[in-house]
Design an enzyme around this catalytic site. Structure first.
Site: not given
Length: 205
Positions: A22, A82, A115
């Site tokens: 990310d 996602k 995450c």
């Protein structure tokens, strides 16, 4: 009495994969030491390419948070979008399952306490060795960052640095791909606040 086997976290590039979590445009200005983190993550990405290691890239809600930053060239890689707060979405799980020799995951990205941490716990649950590149992971706050490192270490992950990992992957200066790795580590990784002291005066890690 025989001693219990210890997991020393030794790594081999032939059974390893790099995860980039990310690292997107909209996080600029919010993540602590983000430029430095990106510099180090790019070293790891180039190192993975030099060692012919697979790379898995995710983006959290790219429609709102933008694409992976331009500093990381992922144009030739499959990028998995996602919304889940872990990289182990079904498509990534399927990809990992198809990589039968993979035993170790090397992880860079943001945010450390969300995450990254959830990915680590999911991977450990699946019995992968997980190696967190501390100088390539960060958060919006240093408190979240540092306590997450502690949490992941307690869970069984290995906390290390980019230079240590790149040299561990080579194992030997005689390795045919040592020269490009040597170029990557020739300049030390930039400071990213890892040695800031805690309230008790102890080092952060």
């Amino acid at each position: 009495m025989a001693s219990l086997a210890r997991n020393l976290g030794k790594i081999n590039y032939k059974s390893s994969v790099l995860f980039l979590c990310d690292m997107q445009e909209k996080f600029r200005g919010n993540i602590q030491y983000y430029p430095q983190i990106l510099t180090v993550a790019n070293k790891m990405l180039q190192g993975a390419h030099a060692m012919d290691m697979p790379v898995i890239v995710t983006e959290q809600y790219p429609k709102g948070l933008g694409p992976t930053v331009s500093e990381l060239d992922v144009s030739q890689l499959k990028v998995y979008p996602k919304t889940q707060f872990s990289m182990l979405i079904p498509e990534v799980v399927d990809k990992l399952s198809s990589m039968k020799e993979t035993k170790s995951v090397i992880l860079c990205g943001i945010e450390t306490q969300v995450c990254v941490q959830n990915t680590v716990l999911d991977l450990l649950e699946k019995n992968y060795d997980v190696h967190i590149i501390a100088d390539a992971c960060s958060s919006r706050t240093m408190v979240d960052r540092m306590f997450s490192f502690q949490r992941m270490k307690e869970a069984g992950a290995f906390i290390t640095t980019s230079e240590s990992m790149l040299l561990a992957l080579c194992q030997d200066a005689a390795h045919p791909n040592f020269k490009p790795i040597q170029k990557l580590i020739w300049e030390s990784a930039p400071d990213s606040g890892l040695l800031n002291t805690s309230i008790k005066g102890e080092t952060a890690l």
